[in-house]
Each structure stands twice: as structure tokens, then as C-alpha cells.
Design a protein around this motif. Structure first.
Motif, mmCIF file in Angstrom:
data_model
loop_
_atom_site.group_PDB
_atom_site.id
_atom_site.type_symbol
_atom_site.label_atom_id
_atom_site.label_comp_id
_atom_site.label_asym_id
_atom_site.label_seq_id
_atom_site.Cartn_x
_atom_site.Cartn_y
_atom_site.Cartn_z
ATOM 1 N N HIS A 195 0.802 -1.238 0.068
ATOM 2 C CA HIS A 195 -0.062 0.131 0.095
ATOM 3 C C HIS A 195 0.840 1.292 -0.149
ATOM 4 C CE1 HIS A 195 -3.404 -2.569 0.551
ATOM 5 N NE2 HIS A 195 -2.697 -2.922 1.735
ATOM 6 N N ILE A 196 0.566 1.973 -0.805
ATOM 7 C CA ILE A 196 1.382 3.555 -1.066
ATOM 8 C C ILE A 196 0.783 4.507 0.271
ATOM 9 C CG2 ILE A 196 1.693 5.462 -2.435
ATOM 10 C CD1 ILE A 196 1.959 3.492 -4.970
ATOM 11 N N ASP A 197 1.940 4.812 0.856
ATOM 12 C CA ASP A 197 1.818 5.981 1.710
ATOM 13 C C ASP A 197 2.293 7.208 1.249
ATOM 14 O OD1 ASP A 197 1.775 7.826 3.926
ATOM 15 O OD2 ASP A 197 2.640 6.577 5.250
ATOM 16 N N LEU A 198 1.357 8.335 0.807
ATOM 17 C CA LEU A 198 1.758 9.394 0.054
ATOM 18 C C LEU A 198 2.441 10.394 0.922
ATOM 19 C CD1 LEU A 198 -1.406 10.094 -2.345
ATOM 20 C CD2 LEU A 198 0.875 9.328 -2.979
ATOM 21 N N ASN A 199 1.972 10.318 2.191
ATOM 22 C CA ASN A 199 2.767 11.017 3.288
ATOM 23 C C ASN A 199 4.120 10.757 3.502
ATOM 24 O OD1 ASN A 199 0.342 12.795 3.913
ATOM 25 N ND2 ASN A 199 -0.431 11.224 5.121
ATOM 26 N N GLU A 200 4.400 9.558 3.505
ATOM 27 C CA GLU A 200 5.804 8.893 3.691
ATOM 28 C C GLU A 200 6.510 9.444 2.567
ATOM 29 O OE1 GLU A 200 8.212 4.670 3.935
ATOM 30 O OE2 GLU A 200 6.433 4.767 2.676
ATOM 31 N N VAL A 201 6.018 9.414 1.383
ATOM 32 C CA VAL A 201 6.975 9.830 0.233
ATOM 33 C C VAL A 201 7.124 11.269 0.389
ATOM 34 C CG1 VAL A 201 6.811 10.066 -2.185
ATOM 35 C CG2 VAL A 201 5.997 8.082 -1.257
ATOM 36 N N TYR A 202 6.187 12.101 0.684
ATOM 37 C CA TYR A 202 6.444 13.654 0.894
ATOM 38 C C TYR A 202 7.293 13.966 1.853
ATOM 39 C CZ TYR A 202 5.655 18.450 1.403
ATOM 40 O OH TYR A 202 5.882 19.927 1.451
ATOM 41 N N ALA A 203 7.249 13.072 2.854
ATOM 42 C CA ALA A 203 8.181 13.493 4.360
ATOM 43 C C ALA A 203 9.652 13.189 3.631
ATOM 44 C CB ALA A 203 7.877 12.659 5.155
ATOM 45 N N HIS A 204 10.038 12.213 2.693
ATOM 46 C CA HIS A 204 11.086 11.897 2.424
ATOM 47 C C HIS A 204 11.641 12.904 1.451
ATOM 48 C CE1 HIS A 204 14.630 9.604 0.662
ATOM 49 N NE2 HIS A 204 14.273 9.945 -0.308
ATOM 50 N N LEU A 205 10.818 13.734 0.710
ATOM 51 C CA LEU A 205 11.317 14.648 -0.302
ATOM 52 C C LEU A 205 11.501 15.711 0.467
ATOM 53 C CD1 LEU A 205 8.688 13.825 -3.114
ATOM 54 C CD2 LEU A 205 11.110 13.279 -3.010
ATOM 55 N N HIS A 206 10.834 16.180 1.370
ATOM 56 C CA HIS A 206 11.022 17.538 2.258
ATOM 57 C C HIS A 206 12.398 17.811 2.561
ATOM 58 C CE1 HIS A 206 10.867 20.238 5.651
ATOM 59 N NE2 HIS A 206 9.746 20.735 5.044
ATOM 60 N N ASP A 207 12.951 18.914 2.245
ATOM 61 C CA ASP A 207 14.367 19.367 2.662
ATOM 62 C C ASP A 207 14.232 20.903 2.326
ATOM 63 O OD1 ASP A 207 17.269 17.850 2.472
ATOM 64 O OD2 ASP A 207 17.309 20.047 1.829
ATOM 65 N N THR A 208 14.880 21.521 3.614
ATOM 66 C CA THR A 208 14.928 23.005 3.565
ATOM 67 C C THR A 208 15.705 23.490 2.324
ATOM 68 O OG1 THR A 208 16.907 22.913 5.021
ATOM 69 C CG2 THR A 208 14.660 23.226 5.839
ATOM 70 N N GLY A 209 16.675 22.653 1.576
ATOM 71 C CA GLY A 209 17.345 23.123 0.493
ATOM 72 C C GLY A 209 16.298 22.986 -0.866
ATOM 73 N N ALA A 210 15.557 22.430 -0.720
ATOM 74 C CA ALA A 210 14.461 22.409 -1.959
ATOM 75 C C ALA A 210 13.546 23.432 -1.870
ATOM 76 C CB ALA A 210 14.109 21.038 -2.225
ATOM 77 N N GLY A 211 13.218 23.984 -2.913
ATOM 78 C CA GLY A 211 12.197 24.984 -3.198
ATOM 79 C C GLY A 211 11.062 24.642 -4.048
ATOM 80 N N ALA A 212 11.313 23.139 -4.610
ATOM 81 C CA ALA A 212 10.464 22.634 -5.390
ATOM 82 C C ALA A 212 10.244 21.077 -5.075
ATOM 83 C CB ALA A 212 10.641 22.791 -7.050
ATOM 84 N N VAL A 213 8.850 20.720 -4.958
ATOM 85 C CA VAL A 213 8.710 19.225 -4.632
ATOM 86 C C VAL A 213 7.592 18.872 -5.754
ATOM 87 C CG1 VAL A 213 7.666 17.378 -3.165
ATOM 88 C CG2 VAL A 213 9.113 19.471 -2.194
ATOM 89 N N ASN A 214 8.036 17.745 -6.594
ATOM 90 C CA ASN A 214 7.096 17.435 -7.607
ATOM 91 C C ASN A 214 6.816 15.948 -7.200
ATOM 92 O OD1 ASN A 214 6.481 17.945 -10.772
ATOM 93 N ND2 ASN A 214 7.867 19.750 -9.898
ATOM 94 N N LEU A 215 5.446 15.636 -7.231
ATOM 95 C CA LEU A 215 4.882 14.486 -6.920
ATOM 96 C C LEU A 215 4.191 13.788 -8.219
ATOM 97 C CD1 LEU A 215 3.539 14.065 -3.459
ATOM 98 C CD2 LEU A 215 5.186 12.912 -4.198
#
Lengths: 79, 136
Positions: B8-28
Motif C-alpha cells: 500500500h502506498i503512503d503518500l505522506n511517507e513519500v512527501y516526508a522523504h522529499l522534504h528538505d529545506t534546501g529544496a524550493g520545489a517538490v514534484n509528486l
């Protein structure tokens, strides 16, 4: 030689793993594909058929040796 | 990098992994089960993977994307098993300092995954089922 089967190739051959008889003497990917097409004509109707060796796509002239993990890769459809 | 096959896919887990203060863009990119295909009603999809090879190919794609674009984080998660219409079955996630890299890498990863990663889906209709792409 054992061949892992997935998707439609598993349905066509009717098992999850195919053991190639010793006497078939298949030494290359191409020979394996040709043999499969003869044994299971439905294989020839697929859009494509790839073979993987140790989890990497193999070329037709790649050699098959004992101890490798070989699998048939019918047309993929992930996503 | 977050690369895995799951039930089962957990979108929150994926988003949490991508989050980074050095990133100004997150694409899902989220691929979901559609309830129709070529005019027929789809009641279910079954996904099957050659696990070892699928993970290896996903890593190859991730490595290519990391070389091609200045990415901060990357995620490729694909579901296996029986899935109902509307359910997410694949998530590609990329974060980068600026949006161009994320958009481009995200597109590259889903397009290539569909071409090379050994995962198969069977579509179930009300009267029969087929392995997608198997025949011309």
C-alpha cells in the motif's frame, strides 16, 4: 537451467518456473528464445519478449551459463 | 533515495522523504487505477513485479536522473497486488532547488519506469481479463 516466469509468460507456460531439459543445449539468449517459441507457440504472439540474466536485460548473443538467474520479461506495464 | 515495492502506498511517507529545506520545489506524480480502459469498465488491476530486477532497474533510473538534474531527494514507490479503481499504484517524487529540474526528472522517471521496469498489470473487466501491453 531454470527460468523464472512472470505475467503472461507464466500463464502461457502454466508454471512459475520452467526447467529447461539438459538435452536442449541452449547456450545463448537467442537460442533460448527460439526454443521457447517452438515449445510454446503462443510466446510468438507477444509484442516483445526480453530475457534477463542476474536482474539485468540481456542481449540476444549473451551467453547463458550455470548459476545465473534467468527470467523471461514479457512486455512491461507498470505505472 | 526512497525506492521500494509496497502493498500500500503512503503518500505522506513519500512527501516526508522529499522534504528538505534546501529544496524550493517538490514534484509528486501519482499514478492511480482508472475505472475504464478502451471503452470497458475496469473493476480491478493486479500488479506483479520481478522484485529483485524491478528494484535494480528503479535504482538505475534514479541514478540517471540524479546525474542529469541537480536533485535534492528522489522517490520511486510502486505498489504490487490487487488494486481497486482510484487507488494510487505508483508515486514518483523529486525535490530540487528550482522547479524545472523537478518537473523534468519526474516526467523522465515515470516515462522510463513504464518502459523498462519489470512490473506487469492485469486488467480485470466484468467479463474477462488481460495482461496490459502483452499483445500488439
Amino acid at each position: 537451467m531454470k527460468i523464472l516466469l512472470f505475467g503472461i509468460t507464466r500463464d502461457i507456460i502454466g508454471q512459475t518456473q520452467l526447467t529447461v531439459p539438459e538435452g536442449a543445449s541452449l547456450h545463448t539468449v537467442k537460442q533460448l528464445k527460439d526454443w521457447l517459441g517452438q515449445q510454446y507457440p503462443a510466446i510468438n504472439t507477444l509484442s516483445s519478449l526480453a530475457v534477463s540474466v542476474d536482474s539485468e536485460y540481456a542481449a540476444d548473443d549473451d551467453e547463458l551459463t550455470a548459476g545465473q538467474e534467468i527470467a523471461l520479461i514479457p512486455p512491461v506495464s507498470g505505472g | 533515495m526512497l525506492i521500494k515495492l509496497v502493498e500500500h502506498i503512503d503518500l505522506n511517507e513519500v512527501y516526508a522523504h522529499l522534504h528538505d529545506t534546501g529544496a524550493g520545489a517538490v514534484n509528486l506524480f501519482v499514478g492511480t487505477v482508472r475505472d475504464h480502459s478502451k471503452g470497458k469498465k475496469v473493476i480491478r488491476l493486479d500488479f506483479e513485479a520481478y522484485d529483485a530486477m524491478a528494484l535494480k532497474q528503479m535504482h538505475h533510473l534514479a541514478d540517471q536522473a540524479m546525474q542529469q538534474w541537480p536533485l535534492v531527494k528522489l522517490a520511486i514507490v510502486h505498489a504490487v497486488g490487487a488494486k481497486d479503481p482510484g487507488v494510487p499504484v505508483v508515486v514518483i517524487g523529486v525535490s530540487s532547488a528550482h522547479r524545472e529540474a523537478s518537473f523534468e526528472a519526474c516526467r523522465f522517471l515515470i516515462d522510463e519506469l513504464k518502459k523498462t521496469v519489470p512490473i506487469w498489470k492485469k486488467e480485470f473487466y466484468e467479463d474477462n481479463s488481460v495482461w496490459v501491453n502483452a499483445h500488439p
